[in-house]
Design a protein around this motif. Structure first.
Motif, PDB file in Angstrom:
ATOM      1  N   PRO A   4      30.015   7.551  -2.528  1.00 63.15           N
ATOM      2  CA  PRO A   4      31.314   6.861  -2.506  1.00 63.15           C
ATOM      3  C   PRO A   4      31.439   5.997  -1.254  1.00 63.15           C
ATOM      4  CG  PRO A   4      31.588   9.148  -1.874  1.00 63.15           C
ATOM      5  CD  PRO A   4      30.144   8.986  -2.217  1.00 63.15           C
ATOM      6  N   LEU A  56      40.867   4.566  -3.736  1.00 60.30           N
ATOM      7  CA  LEU A  56      41.161   5.787  -4.493  1.00 60.30           C
ATOM      8  C   LEU A  56      40.392   5.818  -5.810  1.00 60.30           C
ATOM      9  CD1 LEU A  56      45.005   6.104  -3.893  1.00 60.30           C
ATOM     10  CD2 LEU A  56      43.175   7.486  -2.891  1.00 60.30           C
ATOM     11  N   GLU A 113      37.455   4.509  -6.253  1.00 56.28           N
ATOM     12  CA  GLU A 113      36.078   4.851  -5.876  1.00 56.28           C
ATOM     13  C   GLU A 113      35.947   6.352  -5.636  1.00 56.28           C
ATOM     14  OE1 GLU A 113      31.968   4.131  -4.455  1.00 56.28           O
ATOM     15  OE2 GLU A 113      33.346   3.385  -5.996  1.00 56.28           O
ATOM     16  N   MET A 114      36.905   6.950  -4.978  1.00 53.69           N
ATOM     17  CA  MET A 114      36.883   8.389  -4.745  1.00 53.69           C
ATOM     18  C   MET A 114      36.903   9.152  -6.064  1.00 53.69           C
ATOM     19  SD  MET A 114      39.551   8.701  -1.530  1.00 53.69           S
ATOM     20  CE  MET A 114      39.662  10.484  -1.653  1.00 53.69           C
ATOM     21  N   THR A 115      37.706   8.678  -7.003  1.00 47.62           N
ATOM     22  CA  THR A 115      37.813   9.344  -8.305  1.00 47.62           C
ATOM     23  C   THR A 115      36.508   9.240  -9.074  1.00 47.62           C
ATOM     24  OG1 THR A 115      40.172   8.848  -8.398  1.00 47.62           O
ATOM     25  CG2 THR A 115      39.088   9.420 -10.478  1.00 47.62           C
ATOM     26  N   LYS A 157      33.435   8.890  -7.927  1.00 44.87           N
ATOM     27  CA  LYS A 157      32.302   9.617  -7.331  1.00 44.87           C
ATOM     28  C   LYS A 157      32.570  11.110  -7.179  1.00 44.87           C
ATOM     29  CE  LYS A 157      30.184   5.747  -7.202  1.00 44.87           C
ATOM     30  NZ  LYS A 157      29.890   4.977  -6.013  1.00 44.87           N
ATOM     31  N   MET A 195      36.247  12.088  -1.107  1.00 48.47           N
ATOM     32  CA  MET A 195      36.237  11.230   0.072  1.00 48.47           C
ATOM     33  C   MET A 195      35.523   9.930  -0.271  1.00 48.47           C
ATOM     34  SD  MET A 195      33.180  12.875   2.392  1.00 48.47           S
ATOM     35  CE  MET A 195      31.556  13.268   1.714  1.00 48.47           C
ATOM     36  N   THR A 196      35.696   8.949   0.597  1.00 48.93           N
ATOM     37  CA  THR A 196      34.893   7.735   0.513  1.00 48.93           C
ATOM     38  C   THR A 196      34.599   7.248   1.920  1.00 48.93           C
ATOM     39  OG1 THR A 196      34.695   5.506  -0.400  1.00 48.93           O
ATOM     40  CG2 THR A 196      36.875   6.165   0.365  1.00 48.93           C
ATOM     41  N   THR A 215      39.689  10.681   3.119  1.00 50.33           N
ATOM     42  CA  THR A 215      39.518  11.905   2.341  1.00 50.33           C
ATOM     43  C   THR A 215      40.800  12.258   1.599  1.00 50.33           C
ATOM     44  OG1 THR A 215      40.278  13.392   4.078  1.00 50.33           O
ATOM     45  CG2 THR A 215      37.952  12.735   4.150  1.00 50.33           C
ATOM     46  N   ASP A 216      40.694  13.279   0.740  1.00 49.62           N
ATOM     47  CA  ASP A 216      41.875  13.793   0.049  1.00 49.62           C
ATOM     48  C   ASP A 216      42.951  14.205   1.052  1.00 49.62           C
ATOM     49  OD1 ASP A 216      40.787  13.413  -2.456  1.00 49.62           O
ATOM     50  OD2 ASP A 216      40.009  15.461  -2.613  1.00 49.62           O
TER      51      ASP A 216
END
Length: 326
Positions: A214, A226, A228-230, A232, A236-237, A251-252
């Motif tokens: 990510p 967000l 991209e985080m979802t 991967k 986090m990204t 991060t979350d």
């Protein structure tokens, strides 16, 4: 069961442990030049250390061979009865033979002596009787005698097998030290165990890289970050600049902290909310070091960078748990 019977049984068990402990301590006092000669012979061995024994001595011999093999001394067990029917060919010139027999008169072991004498091997005997046939015929005799068995009938091998096992461990550990055997060497013999995983698995073996990593560019909107985080699924990204240099992480936890301040995310860029000093690690570091770093800094993920600071991967605690590093 009444308390008297319970007490008597506990006393009996304690007595067994005391007798066996005394047997081991008596061995300590008897270690002498013969033990050192056995160490020297095994260290100088051009072949393997072959261990043999029958009955309970055979069981102890198997364990001793296994301990030696896993601590840097090439060793294996040969059953004396099988040796007499062909497996003697497994013992070759240059080997050292460690033969266990409490009595020193075990027929199956004694029967091998004429054939062994014709081979260029060193015979180490571990017996409880220095005047026995096996002790007399050996090049080196290790005295494993015990004053008494823990068995109240004096029949079941108890103290004698404990003493032999302890003496075998003394050989193995002394040889380990003499060979400068390290944790890393032990791990190579135990790749499937927890120590092997801790000492052989590197960050590069577990990290997410390439399409699974990510990452977003600096300046990306928070909404796209967000997404991209979802996609991967690492919670986090990473954030990089145009030259792929790592500049931050989101991060979350950062998202929750952002929502505590505002529910309107539409006008935010990732640069506005990212953490600019992410915890990083090299791909060449051990995975166990990644665990320690996460625990020290109380984070659930690390970004992996090369020597130039370029992002190459990401790792989270779930990866380490799945690989059984934790």
């Amino acid at each position: 069961m009444n308390k008297t019977v319970q007490h008597e049984r506990l006393e009996q068990a304690q007595r067994v442990l005391e007798i066996e402990a005394d047997a081991i301590l008596a061995l300590r006092a008897r270690l002498d030049g013969a033990f050192l000669a056995a160490i020297d012979a095994i260290l100088a061995c051009a072949g393997r250390l072959v261990v043999t024994g029958i009955g309970k001595s055979g069981h102890i011999g198997r364990k001793i061979a296994a301990t030696l093999a896993s601590t840097g001394t090439p060793a294996f067990f040969v059953h004396p009865a099988e040796a007499a029917h062909g497996d003697l060919g497994m013992i070759t010139d240059g080997d050292v033979l460690l033969a266990l027999s409490n009595s020193g008169e075990s027929d199956e072991v004694i029967a091998l002596l004429p054939a062994l004498k014709r081979k260029d091997i060193t015979l180490i005997a571990m017996t409880g009787r220095p005047d026995s046939t096996l002790a007399r015929e050996a090049d080196i005799h290790l005295d494993a005698a015990v004053e008494m068995e823990a068995c109240p009938l004096g029949l079941a091998p108890t103290s004698s097998t404990t003493a032999a096992l302890a003496l075998g461990d003394a050989l193995a550990v002394t040889l380990l030290e003499a060979r400068s055997f390290r944790e890393e060497d032990f791990a190579l013999s135990h790749p499937g165990g927890s120590l092997g995983r801790r000492l052989l698995v590197h960050v590069r073996d577990l990290m997410h890289a390439g399409d699974t990593l990510p990452v977003v560019q600096s300046g990306t909107t928070l909404k796209d970050a967000l997404l991209e985080m979802t996609r991967k699924g690492l919670g986090m990204t990473a954030v990089v600049d145009a030259s792929a240099n790592l500049v931050g992480i989101f991060t979350d936890g950062d998202l929750r902290r952002t929502l505590d301040k505002t529910l309107d995310l539409s006008g935010l860029a990732i640069d506005d909310v990212m953490f600019r000093q992410p915890r990083t690690i090299s791909a060449e570091r051990l995975a166990s070091e990644a665990v320690k770093l996460m625990e020290t800094h109380k984070v659930n993920g690390l970004l992996v960078v090369d020597d130039a600071g370029h992002l190459v991967g990401a790792l989270n605690m779930h990866d380490l748990l799945q690989a059984r590093i934790v």
